[in-house]
Enzyme design. Structure first.
Site, short mmCIF file in Angstrom:
data_model
loop_
_atom_site.label_atom_id
_atom_site.label_comp_id
_atom_site.label_asym_id
_atom_site.label_seq_id
_atom_site.Cartn_x
_atom_site.Cartn_y
_atom_site.Cartn_z
CG LEU A 66 -2.00 -1.09 1.14
CD1 LEU A 66 -2.92 -1.05 2.58
CD2 LEU A 66 -3.10 -0.74 0.14
CD GLU A 67 2.21 3.61 3.78
OE1 GLU A 67 2.59 4.76 3.10
OE2 GLU A 67 1.35 3.61 4.65
CB SER A 68 6.51 2.13 -1.58
OG SER A 68 7.03 0.92 -1.09
#
Length: 268
Positions: free
Chosen positions: A124-126
């Site tokens: 989700l973050e990167s």
């Protein structure tokens, strides 16, 4: 996620030292001179302060983004999760679970955080470190936001933490690149969280949350473990583990998305 990091800034405020006394607003160069003095008073070397802050200027783009950014979700969970957890990201996550199986086993044993949660956050973050981790010089971003009077003390705390990252040798100044609130690395840690939770899990003597998958995943696990996450227990909404994820992101929809993504990886 900018929302999570800005929420954590309020936690970072608690750790602010009395040395952080630079007054916001006014002449930017005078402000930076005061911050430099505060940093050296907090134990940051003059060489680090000089290399990081010499010639730093205000980033008007950061200020413009900060003013137009909304810090609340305006979508339902179903609308939001549909944009974040699709077949491509799920397949990418499953490939990482296989590729890093031995590493994830070691992290689970040491920190008691299940691999599917870690890989879900990472995705989700990167996009597992392959996506956008930010392109802005962290020092300039944080100096800009610290000078602005909206949340000056909070961002001064983050600026000193970023200087500490450089001084410790975790990341060279040229590699201290991040997003619009100074978030760094593959799971987007604010500098204060980098200092507090960062783990040198690959044993190379530094915490590298931009390039080292081992450090990224272990540090993420350490953050969750330190805040009460327990292996083998539910992480659905209403559970103790769901509340432990508040340190990662206070938004309920985002934490529900992590749980949903993790369940997809486990075939649930």
């Amino acid at each position: 996620m900018l929302i999570r990091r800005l929420a954590v800034l309020f936690v970072a405020c608690v750790a602010a030292s009395s040395a952080q006394a630079a007054r916001c607003g006014g002449d930017f160069n005078s402000f930076i001179a005061n911050v430099s003095a505060d940093a050296q008073g907090a134990g940051i070397s003059s060489a680090t302060v000089s290399s990081a802050l010499s010639g730093v200027t205000v980033d008007q783009g950061v200020l413009a983004f900060d003013r137009r950014q909304r810090y609340t979700f305006n979508k339902t969970f179903e609308q939001y999760v549909a944009t974040r957890v699709g077949p491509g990201r799920i397949n990418g996550a499953r490939a990482r679970l296989q590729r890093h199986a031995a590493l994830l086993s070691r992290i689970e044993q040491q920190y008691g955080v299940p691999r599917q949660i870690l890989v879900a956050i990472w995705g989700l973050e990167s996009d597992f470190g392959t996506g956008d981790m930010g392109k802005l010089p962290v020092i300039r971003t944080l100096a800009t936001l610290a000078h602005d009077c909206r949340r000056s003390e909070l961002f001064q705390t983050e600026l000193l933490a970023a200087l500490q990252i450089v001084q410790r040798g975790d990341l060279p100044l040229r590699d201290l690149i991040g997003a619009y609130a100074g978030e760094i690395g593959q799971t987007q840690f604010l500098p204060s969280s980098y200092i507090k939770y960062g783990v040198d899990f690959d044993g190379d003597g530094r915490v590298d949350l931009r390039h080292s998958v081992a450090d990224v995943l272990a540090s993420t696990a350490n953050l969750l473990h330190t805040n009460g996450f327990k292996m083998g227990q539910s992480y659905e909404e209403g559970s103790t583990n769901f509340e432990a994820m508040r340190e990662w992101n206070r938004a309920v929809i985002y934490r529900k998305t992590i749980a949903y993504f993790a369940d997809q990886l486990m075939g649930r």
